[in-house]
Structure formats: C-alpha cells, structure tokens
Scaffold this active site. Structure first.
Site, PDB file in Angstrom:
ATOM      1  N   GLU A 161      -1.001  -6.490   7.470  1.00  0.00           N
ATOM      2  CA  GLU A 161      -0.354  -7.794   7.293  1.00  0.00           C
ATOM      3  C   GLU A 161       1.118  -7.812   7.714  1.00  0.00           C
ATOM      4  O   GLU A 161       1.769  -8.860   7.685  1.00  0.00           O
ATOM      5  CB  GLU A 161      -0.458  -8.235   5.831  1.00  0.00           C
ATOM      6  CG  GLU A 161      -1.833  -8.720   5.425  1.00  0.00           C
ATOM      7  CD  GLU A 161      -2.810  -7.575   5.226  1.00  0.00           C
ATOM      8  OE1 GLU A 161      -2.396  -6.478   4.779  1.00  0.00           O
ATOM      9  OE2 GLU A 161      -3.991  -7.753   5.547  1.00  0.00           O
TER      10      GLU A 161
ATOM     11  N   TRP B 149       0.855  -1.200   0.000  1.00  0.00           N
ATOM     12  CA  TRP B 149       0.000   0.000   0.000  1.00  0.00           C
ATOM     13  C   TRP B 149       0.887   1.245   0.000  1.00  0.00           C
ATOM     14  O   TRP B 149       1.881   1.311   0.707  1.00  0.00           O
ATOM     15  CB  TRP B 149      -0.897   0.009   1.250  1.00  0.00           C
ATOM     16  CG  TRP B 149      -2.340  -0.312   0.994  1.00  0.00           C
ATOM     17  CD1 TRP B 149      -2.905  -1.559   0.903  1.00  0.00           C
ATOM     18  CD2 TRP B 149      -3.408   0.620   0.828  1.00  0.00           C
ATOM     19  NE1 TRP B 149      -4.254  -1.450   0.693  1.00  0.00           N
ATOM     20  CE2 TRP B 149      -4.593  -0.115   0.647  1.00  0.00           C
ATOM     21  CE3 TRP B 149      -3.466   2.021   0.817  1.00  0.00           C
ATOM     22  CZ2 TRP B 149      -5.821   0.492   0.455  1.00  0.00           C
ATOM     23  CZ3 TRP B 149      -4.705   2.622   0.635  1.00  0.00           C
ATOM     24  CH2 TRP B 149      -5.858   1.857   0.449  1.00  0.00           C
TER      25      TRP B 149
ATOM     26  N   SER C   1       3.100   2.450   5.065  1.00  0.00           N
ATOM     27  CA  SER C   1       2.657   3.838   4.964  1.00  0.00           C
ATOM     28  C   SER C   1       1.144   3.857   5.039  1.00  0.00           C
ATOM     29  O   SER C   1       0.471   3.344   4.127  1.00  0.00           O
ATOM     30  CB  SER C   1       3.116   4.449   3.636  1.00  0.00           C
ATOM     31  OG  SER C   1       2.468   5.706   3.418  1.00  0.00           O
TER      32      SER C   1
ATOM     33  N   HIS D 181     -11.012   3.821   9.228  1.00  0.00           N
ATOM     34  CA  HIS D 181     -10.172   2.651   8.926  1.00  0.00           C
ATOM     35  C   HIS D 181      -8.702   2.931   9.253  1.00  0.00           C
ATOM     36  O   HIS D 181      -7.985   2.063   9.730  1.00  0.00           O
ATOM     37  CB  HIS D 181     -10.332   2.285   7.452  1.00  0.00           C
ATOM     38  CG  HIS D 181      -9.839   0.912   7.144  1.00  0.00           C
ATOM     39  ND1 HIS D 181      -8.874   0.668   6.210  1.00  0.00           N
ATOM     40  CD2 HIS D 181     -10.192  -0.281   7.661  1.00  0.00           C
ATOM     41  CE1 HIS D 181      -8.635  -0.628   6.151  1.00  0.00           C
ATOM     42  NE2 HIS D 181      -9.436  -1.232   7.021  1.00  0.00           N
TER      43      HIS D 181
ATOM     44  N   ARG E 103       8.784  12.349   4.850  1.00  0.00           N
ATOM     45  CA  ARG E 103       9.426  11.442   5.818  1.00  0.00           C
ATOM     46  C   ARG E 103       9.998  10.180   5.168  1.00  0.00           C
ATOM     47  O   ARG E 103      10.464   9.283   5.874  1.00  0.00           O
ATOM     48  CB  ARG E 103       8.424  11.086   6.912  1.00  0.00           C
ATOM     49  CG  ARG E 103       8.093  12.258   7.844  1.00  0.00           C
ATOM     50  CD  ARG E 103       6.765  12.095   8.543  1.00  0.00           C
ATOM     51  NE  ARG E 103       6.525  13.182   9.499  1.00  0.00           N
ATOM     52  CZ  ARG E 103       6.148  14.407   9.163  1.00  0.00           C
ATOM     53  NH1 ARG E 103       5.948  14.718   7.862  1.00  0.00           N
ATOM     54  NH2 ARG E 103       5.967  15.341  10.082  1.00  0.00           N
TER      55      ARG E 103
HETATM   56  N1  LIG Z   1      -5.506   2.244   3.688  1.00  0.00           N
HETATM   57  C1  LIG Z   1      -4.269   1.648   3.917  1.00  0.00           C
HETATM   58  C2  LIG Z   1      -4.132   0.271   4.114  1.00  0.00           C
HETATM   59  N2  LIG Z   1      -5.227  -0.541   4.110  1.00  0.00           N
HETATM   60  C3  LIG Z   1      -5.143  -1.974   3.881  1.00  0.00           C
HETATM   61  C4  LIG Z   1      -4.844  -2.770   5.153  1.00  0.00           C
HETATM   62  O1  LIG Z   1      -3.498  -2.569   5.596  1.00  0.00           O
HETATM   63  C5  LIG Z   1      -5.029  -4.270   4.896  1.00  0.00           C
HETATM   64  O2  LIG Z   1      -4.145  -4.667   3.863  1.00  0.00           O
HETATM   65  C6  LIG Z   1      -6.463  -4.595   4.466  1.00  0.00           C
HETATM   66  O3  LIG Z   1      -7.355  -4.087   5.462  1.00  0.00           O
HETATM   67  C7  LIG Z   1      -6.664  -6.107   4.323  1.00  0.00           C
HETATM   68  O4  LIG Z   1      -6.365  -6.767   5.520  1.00  0.00           O
HETATM   69  N3  LIG Z   1      -2.919  -0.273   4.347  1.00  0.00           N
HETATM   70  C8  LIG Z   1      -1.793   0.521   4.370  1.00  0.00           C
HETATM   71  O5  LIG Z   1      -0.678   0.011   4.579  1.00  0.00           O
HETATM   72  N4  LIG Z   1      -1.906   1.864   4.167  1.00  0.00           N
HETATM   73  C9  LIG Z   1      -3.107   2.467   3.952  1.00  0.00           C
HETATM   74  O6  LIG Z   1      -3.156   3.721   3.785  1.00  0.00           O
HETATM   75  C1  LIG Z   2      -5.837   3.877   6.064  1.00  0.00           C
HETATM   76  C2  LIG Z   2      -6.969   3.448   5.200  1.00  0.00           C
HETATM   77  O1  LIG Z   2      -7.433   2.321   5.240  1.00  0.00           O
HETATM   78  C3  LIG Z   2      -7.594   4.519   4.364  1.00  0.00           C
HETATM   79  O2  LIG Z   2      -6.606   5.088   3.529  1.00  0.00           O
HETATM   80  C4  LIG Z   2      -8.737   3.968   3.514  1.00  0.00           C
HETATM   81  O3  LIG Z   2      -9.402   5.103   3.005  1.00  0.00           O
HETATM   82  P1  LIG Z   2     -10.933   5.377   3.448  1.00  0.00           P
HETATM   83  O4  LIG Z   2     -10.916   5.628   4.950  1.00  0.00           O
HETATM   84  O5  LIG Z   2     -11.332   6.619   2.667  1.00  0.00           O
HETATM   85  O6  LIG Z   2     -11.740   4.162   3.073  1.00  0.00           O
END
Ligand SMILES: Nc1c(NC[C@H](O)[C@H](O)[C@H](O)CO)[nH]c(=O)[nH]c1=O
Ligand SMILES: CC(=O)[C@@H](O)COP(=O)(O)O
Length: 160
Positions: A67, A31, A89, A97, A136
């Site tokens: 993960e 991600w 990140s 979320h 960063r």
């Molecule tokens: N939104 C971001 C995610 N979301 C995905 C989760 O980490 C995970 O892979 C999913 O929920 C399935 O288990 N992950 C990041 O690393 N960064 C984000 O901004």
């Molecule tokens: C960190 C996340 O899972 C986020 O970037 C997902 O975006 P959203 O909160 O708009 O569904």
C-alpha cells in the site's frame, strides 16, 4: 558495495543542503512495526539534524508495503511535498508472497517517480530474516531510514 561493508547511518552534514525550507512526507507501513518505527526514527532524526522543521514533515501510516505506492500517490496529490520517503519492511516467509510484495512496491514507487515531479525515496527493507531487518534499522549496519532522509533532501533540491 553490499550493506555489510557500509554503515547506512554515516553522512557528511557539510555536504548536505539545509532542509529548513523543505516539506517532507513519510508513508510508513505497519507490517513489522518494530522495524518500520526504527526506520522512521532514523529518517526523522536525520531530517531534523539537517535543518528540517517538524511542522513540515507529514506522516501517514498504511497497512503494508504493498500500500505504500497508493499512500505516496495520495500524499503527492494532497500535499505536494518536496520529497516523500516510503518506509516498509518485507521479510521472507514460507511462500512466494515476499517476491510479489517486494516487486510491487519497488515497481510502484519507480512508477511514481516517473509520473510525478515529487521524488519518492524507497526505504523498504527486503530481508531474508528478522535479524537482517534489525541490523539495517538501527543495528550493526546502521539505519536505512537515515540514508533515505539524506537522499530525500538531495533529491528535493536536485536541479534547483
Ligand atoms: N508479509 C508482509 C507484508 N504483507 C502485506 C502486504 O504488504 C499487503 O498489505 C497485503 O497483501 C494487502 O494488500 N507487507 C509488508 O510490508 N511486509 C511483510 O513482510
Ligand atoms: C512478505 C510476506 O508476505 C510474507 O511474510 C508472508 O508470509 P508467508 O509467505 O509465510 O505467507
């Protein structure tokens, strides 16, 4: 001290143990790949600068920061490196979320440090904006991957 008052890439090589005999694992979240690749490059460069050899650095990729815990646990059980760096990140979106992913990653990595004898270094950016993440991961505030690599070396030899 906030990151804005500290460059994440600055270290005094004379104070860092030589890493030539150390084995490292690096688990990288896919991600926000531009950011995580920048963090990885910072970490790899610092490890090599401090004497590590590329043959002793194992990289695994996982889908997201959630993960990272499983990936690090599996790497501990399979390779028993001297230290692991997990790289992610997480960037705030529209929903809560972000909070759950950040908390799960932080708590999961903390739990690994408690349960196993392999230091797992938390190199996960948790930013409000993409610009903060860019700043960063090799931008104006340096590279948190560099900072994580130095921590990995220091923790790998702790107590030796
Ligand atoms: N939104 C971001 C995610 N979301 C995905 C989760 O980490 C995970 O892979 C999913 O929920 C399935 O288990 N992950 C990041 O690393 N960064 C984000 O901004
Ligand atoms: C960190 C996340 O899972 C986020 O970037 C997902 O975006 P959203 O909160 O708009 O569904």
């Amino acid at each position: 001290m906030a990151t804005e008052n500290k460059n994440l890439s600055v270290y005094d090589k004379t104070t860092i143990p030589n890493a030539k005999n150390l084995r490292f694992g690096i688990v990288v979240s896919e991600w926000n790949g531009k950011i995580t690749e920048g963090l990885y490059n910072g970490a790899l460069s610092a490890l090599l600068d401090c004497g590590a050899v590329v043959e002793n650095i194992i990289r695994w990729d996982v889908p997201g920061s959630f993960e990272l815990t499983y990936g690090a646990k599996k790497m501990i059980l399979k390779h028993e490196p001297d230290a692991i760096i997990v790289i992610g990140s997480v960037i705030q979106g529209e929903t809560k979320h972000f909070d759950f992913v950040c908390s799960a990653a932080a708590q999961g990595i903390k739990d690994l440090n408690v349960k196993y004898n392999t230091p797992v270094i938390f190199c996960v950016l948790t930013d409000n904006t993409m610009q903060q993440a860019i700043d960063r991961s090799g931008g104006k505030h340096g590279n948190k991957g560099t900072e994580a690599a130095i921590a990995a070396i220091q923790m790998a030899v702790l107590g030796n």
